[in-house]
Design an enzyme around this catalytic site. Structure first.
Site, PDB file in Angstrom:
ATOM      1  N   SER A   1     -99.581 -18.281  21.344  1.00  0.00           N
ATOM      2  CA  SER A   1     -99.256 -18.809  22.667  1.00  0.00           C
ATOM      3  C   SER A   1    -100.532 -18.927  23.489  1.00  0.00           C
ATOM      4  O   SER A   1    -101.217 -17.929  23.746  1.00  0.00           O
ATOM      5  CB  SER A   1     -98.281 -17.881  23.385  1.00  0.00           C
ATOM      6  OG  SER A   1     -98.218 -18.256  24.759  1.00  0.00           O
TER       7      SER A   1
ATOM      8  N   MET B   1     -93.288 -23.542  32.087  1.00  0.00           N
ATOM      9  CA  MET B   1     -92.436 -22.804  33.039  1.00  0.00           C
ATOM     10  C   MET B   1     -92.388 -23.545  34.372  1.00  0.00           C
ATOM     11  O   MET B   1     -93.386 -24.127  34.795  1.00  0.00           O
ATOM     12  CB  MET B   1     -93.009 -21.406  33.252  1.00  0.00           C
ATOM     13  CG  MET B   1     -93.195 -20.623  31.960  1.00  0.00           C
ATOM     14  SD  MET B   1     -93.713 -18.941  32.299  1.00  0.00           S
ATOM     15  CE  MET B   1     -94.000 -18.341  30.621  1.00  0.00           C
TER      16      MET B   1
ATOM     17  N   ASP C   1     -96.159 -22.701  26.377  1.00  0.00           N
ATOM     18  CA  ASP C   1     -95.108 -22.198  27.265  1.00  0.00           C
ATOM     19  C   ASP C   1     -95.075 -23.005  28.552  1.00  0.00           C
ATOM     20  O   ASP C   1     -96.011 -22.957  29.345  1.00  0.00           O
ATOM     21  CB  ASP C   1     -95.359 -20.719  27.580  1.00  0.00           C
ATOM     22  CG  ASP C   1     -95.029 -19.827  26.391  1.00  0.00           C
ATOM     23  OD1 ASP C   1     -93.902 -19.921  25.887  1.00  0.00           O
ATOM     24  OD2 ASP C   1     -95.908 -19.049  25.971  1.00  0.00           O
TER      25      ASP C   1
ATOM     26  N   HIS D   1     -92.291 -24.825  24.154  1.00  0.00           N
ATOM     27  CA  HIS D   1     -91.185 -23.980  24.607  1.00  0.00           C
ATOM     28  C   HIS D   1     -90.901 -24.301  26.069  1.00  0.00           C
ATOM     29  O   HIS D   1     -91.645 -23.884  26.954  1.00  0.00           O
ATOM     30  CB  HIS D   1     -91.609 -22.512  24.411  1.00  0.00           C
ATOM     31  CG  HIS D   1     -90.596 -21.518  24.875  1.00  0.00           C
ATOM     32  ND1 HIS D   1     -90.882 -20.173  25.007  1.00  0.00           N
ATOM     33  CD2 HIS D   1     -89.291 -21.649  25.239  1.00  0.00           C
ATOM     34  CE1 HIS D   1     -89.805 -19.528  25.417  1.00  0.00           C
ATOM     35  NE2 HIS D   1     -88.832 -20.401  25.575  1.00  0.00           N
TER      36      HIS D   1
ATOM     37  N   MET E   1     -89.211 -23.825  29.344  1.00  0.00           N
ATOM     38  CA  MET E   1     -88.452 -22.899  30.196  1.00  0.00           C
ATOM     39  C   MET E   1     -88.274 -23.584  31.539  1.00  0.00           C
ATOM     40  O   MET E   1     -88.793 -23.137  32.568  1.00  0.00           O
ATOM     41  CB  MET E   1     -89.207 -21.570  30.318  1.00  0.00           C
ATOM     42  CG  MET E   1     -89.193 -20.755  29.036  1.00  0.00           C
ATOM     43  SD  MET E   1     -90.500 -19.504  28.977  1.00  0.00           S
ATOM     44  CE  MET E   1     -91.838 -20.485  28.287  1.00  0.00           C
TER      45      MET E   1
ATOM     46  N   HIS F   1     -98.267 -22.622  20.253  1.00  0.00           N
ATOM     47  CA  HIS F   1     -97.097 -22.412  21.120  1.00  0.00           C
ATOM     48  C   HIS F   1     -97.493 -22.684  22.578  1.00  0.00           C
ATOM     49  O   HIS F   1     -98.408 -22.067  23.108  1.00  0.00           O
ATOM     50  CB  HIS F   1     -96.613 -20.968  20.963  1.00  0.00           C
ATOM     51  CG  HIS F   1     -95.315 -20.674  21.647  1.00  0.00           C
ATOM     52  ND1 HIS F   1     -94.082 -20.985  21.097  1.00  0.00           N
ATOM     53  CD2 HIS F   1     -95.047 -20.079  22.831  1.00  0.00           C
ATOM     54  CE1 HIS F   1     -93.119 -20.590  21.905  1.00  0.00           C
ATOM     55  NE2 HIS F   1     -93.675 -20.044  22.977  1.00  0.00           N
TER      56      HIS F   1
ATOM     57  N   ASP G   1     -90.317 -14.429  19.978  1.00  0.00           N
ATOM     58  CA  ASP G   1     -91.264 -14.690  21.064  1.00  0.00           C
ATOM     59  C   ASP G   1     -91.193 -13.596  22.126  1.00  0.00           C
ATOM     60  O   ASP G   1     -90.168 -13.433  22.779  1.00  0.00           O
ATOM     61  CB  ASP G   1     -90.916 -16.060  21.683  1.00  0.00           C
ATOM     62  CG  ASP G   1     -91.917 -16.506  22.735  1.00  0.00           C
ATOM     63  OD1 ASP G   1     -92.963 -15.856  22.887  1.00  0.00           O
ATOM     64  OD2 ASP G   1     -91.641 -17.529  23.399  1.00  0.00           O
ATOM     65  N   GLY G   2     -92.312 -12.884  22.282  1.00  0.00           N
ATOM     66  CA  GLY G   2     -92.426 -11.922  23.363  1.00  0.00           C
ATOM     67  C   GLY G   2     -92.710 -10.512  22.882  1.00  0.00           C
ATOM     68  O   GLY G   2     -91.914  -9.916  22.156  1.00  0.00           O
ATOM     69  N   GLY G   3     -93.891 -10.017  23.229  1.00  0.00           N
ATOM     70  CA  GLY G   3     -94.223  -8.627  22.909  1.00  0.00           C
ATOM     71  C   GLY G   3     -94.441  -8.359  21.431  1.00  0.00           C
ATOM     72  O   GLY G   3     -94.389  -7.205  20.985  1.00  0.00           O
TER      73      GLY G   3
ATOM     74  N   GLY H   1     -90.931 -15.653  31.030  1.00  0.00           N
ATOM     75  CA  GLY H   1     -91.601 -15.803  32.329  1.00  0.00           C
ATOM     76  C   GLY H   1     -93.052 -15.372  32.301  1.00  0.00           C
ATOM     77  O   GLY H   1     -93.886 -15.974  32.951  1.00  0.00           O
ATOM     78  N   PHE H   2     -93.331 -14.346  31.528  1.00  0.00           N
ATOM     79  CA  PHE H   2     -94.694 -13.812  31.532  1.00  0.00           C
ATOM     80  C   PHE H   2     -95.112 -13.341  30.140  1.00  0.00           C
ATOM     81  O   PHE H   2     -94.277 -12.857  29.373  1.00  0.00           O
ATOM     82  CB  PHE H   2     -94.804 -12.631  32.510  1.00  0.00           C
ATOM     83  CG  PHE H   2     -94.446 -13.009  33.912  1.00  0.00           C
ATOM     84  CD1 PHE H   2     -95.405 -13.570  34.765  1.00  0.00           C
ATOM     85  CD2 PHE H   2     -93.151 -12.857  34.379  1.00  0.00           C
ATOM     86  CE1 PHE H   2     -95.068 -13.964  36.054  1.00  0.00           C
ATOM     87  CE2 PHE H   2     -92.796 -13.245  35.669  1.00  0.00           C
ATOM     88  CZ  PHE H   2     -93.752 -13.799  36.509  1.00  0.00           C
ATOM     89  N   GLY H   3     -96.410 -13.473  29.874  1.00  0.00           N
ATOM     90  CA  GLY H   3     -96.954 -12.877  28.665  1.00  0.00           C
ATOM     91  C   GLY H   3     -97.183 -11.395  28.897  1.00  0.00           C
ATOM     92  O   GLY H   3     -97.055 -10.892  30.027  1.00  0.00           O
TER      93      GLY H   3
ATOM     94  N   MET I   1     -85.814 -14.836  21.992  1.00  0.00           N
ATOM     95  CA  MET I   1     -86.686 -14.178  22.982  1.00  0.00           C
ATOM     96  C   MET I   1     -86.551 -12.661  22.840  1.00  0.00           C
ATOM     97  O   MET I   1     -85.447 -12.118  22.910  1.00  0.00           O
ATOM     98  CB  MET I   1     -86.293 -14.593  24.409  1.00  0.00           C
ATOM     99  CG  MET I   1     -86.528 -16.065  24.733  1.00  0.00           C
ATOM    100  SD  MET I   1     -88.181 -16.686  24.352  1.00  0.00           S
ATOM    101  CE  MET I   1     -89.221 -15.610  25.352  1.00  0.00           C
TER     102      MET I   1
ATOM    103  N   GLY J   1     -99.171 -14.077  22.067  1.00  0.00           N
ATOM    104  CA  GLY J   1    -100.245 -14.408  22.991  1.00  0.00           C
ATOM    105  C   GLY J   1    -101.210 -13.249  23.115  1.00  0.00           C
ATOM    106  O   GLY J   1    -102.332 -13.259  22.581  1.00  0.00           O
TER     107      GLY J   1
END
Ligand code: DX5
Ligand code: ZN
Length: 218
Positions: A9, A38, A36, A67, A69, A34, A176-178, A143-145, A138, A198
């Site tokens: 990302s 938003m 993002d 992606h 959002m 990727h 996606d995420g963490g 919303g946030f990395g 998700m 990311g």
């Protein structure tokens, strides 16, 4: 088994130098990029839109894994397609008619993904499994990395993998995420075959993105 793919990302990259960041990711072995998007409405953050994607297109031949959002998403799909997206992933809550949005993305010759927020059940997308190329699960609230992986989503990944195997479906399972070097194997075992990352890719091992991509894959 399909090879595990890594989709870095660019949200965690240097926004003043995104073209170069994308080139670096390609050289480091990324499978796709990727992006993002938003809107400050569907999610509480704002990022980039079609003009930026268009200007980044010439920096790589890797697929752009976009992606979205944003809500309502439908009227913007063509703009993102024209800008050079290869995979267009939308959230089912962000369109009035999921089927119409899927059809539009496909008619533009792009791959289509549906994304499940942490609180969105698999059931919402079950009628579309035959028509989509991927499900983006998700593992944080979008919303946030840099957020913490929500462990309980592992059950959703496993459930999705079970449905996929039982019904012999073809969609990819992307998470996606963490995602980090401690949970990558767990999500792969649960059924994911594309990992978005990311923070881990850009920050771990003093920003050695090649090493981090390799480590995430294994
Ligand atoms: C979150 C985005 C993610 C994010 C991942 O809303 O969809 O793609 O950039 O970043 P990390 O890997 O830092 O959680
Ligand atoms: Zn994302």
């Amino acid at each position: 088994m399909k090879k595990i793919q890594i989709s870095p990302s660019i949200l965690a990259g240097d926004f003043s130098n995104l073209g170069l960041e994308i080139k670096r990711l390609e050289q480091a072995g990324a499978d796709m990029i990727h992006v993002d998007v938003m809107d400050g409405h569907f999610v509480p953050n704002l990022t980039i839109g079609p003009p930026v994607i268009k200007s980044l297109r010439r920096y790589t031949d890797l697929p752009f894994d976009v992606h979205l959002m944003i809500s309502p998403v439908h009227k913007y799909i063509k703009n993102f397609s024209d800008a050079g997206s290869d995979i267009i992933t939308i959230h089912p809550e962000a369109t009035e008619n999921i089927k119409n949005s899927i059809n539009l993305i496909k008619s533009l010759g792009k791959k289509v993904g549906l994304s499940l927020n942490p609180d969105t059940p698999i059931d919402i997308i079950k009628n579309y499994f035959n028509e989509i190329d991927l499900v983006l699960v998700m593992t944080v609230y979008p919303g946030f990395g840099g957020q913490k992986f929500i462990t309980k989503i592992l059950d959703k990944i496993k459930d999705l993998k079970k449905i996929k195997d039982e019904k012999k479906l073809n969609f990819d399972i992307e998470v996606d995420g963490g995602i980090n070097l401690n949970n990558n194997n767990t999500v792969i075992k649960a059924g994911a075959n594309i990992l978005v990352s990311g923070t881990t890719i850009f920050k771990e091992n003093n920003g050695d993105i090649k090493k981090n991509i390799e480590l995430l894959r294994t």
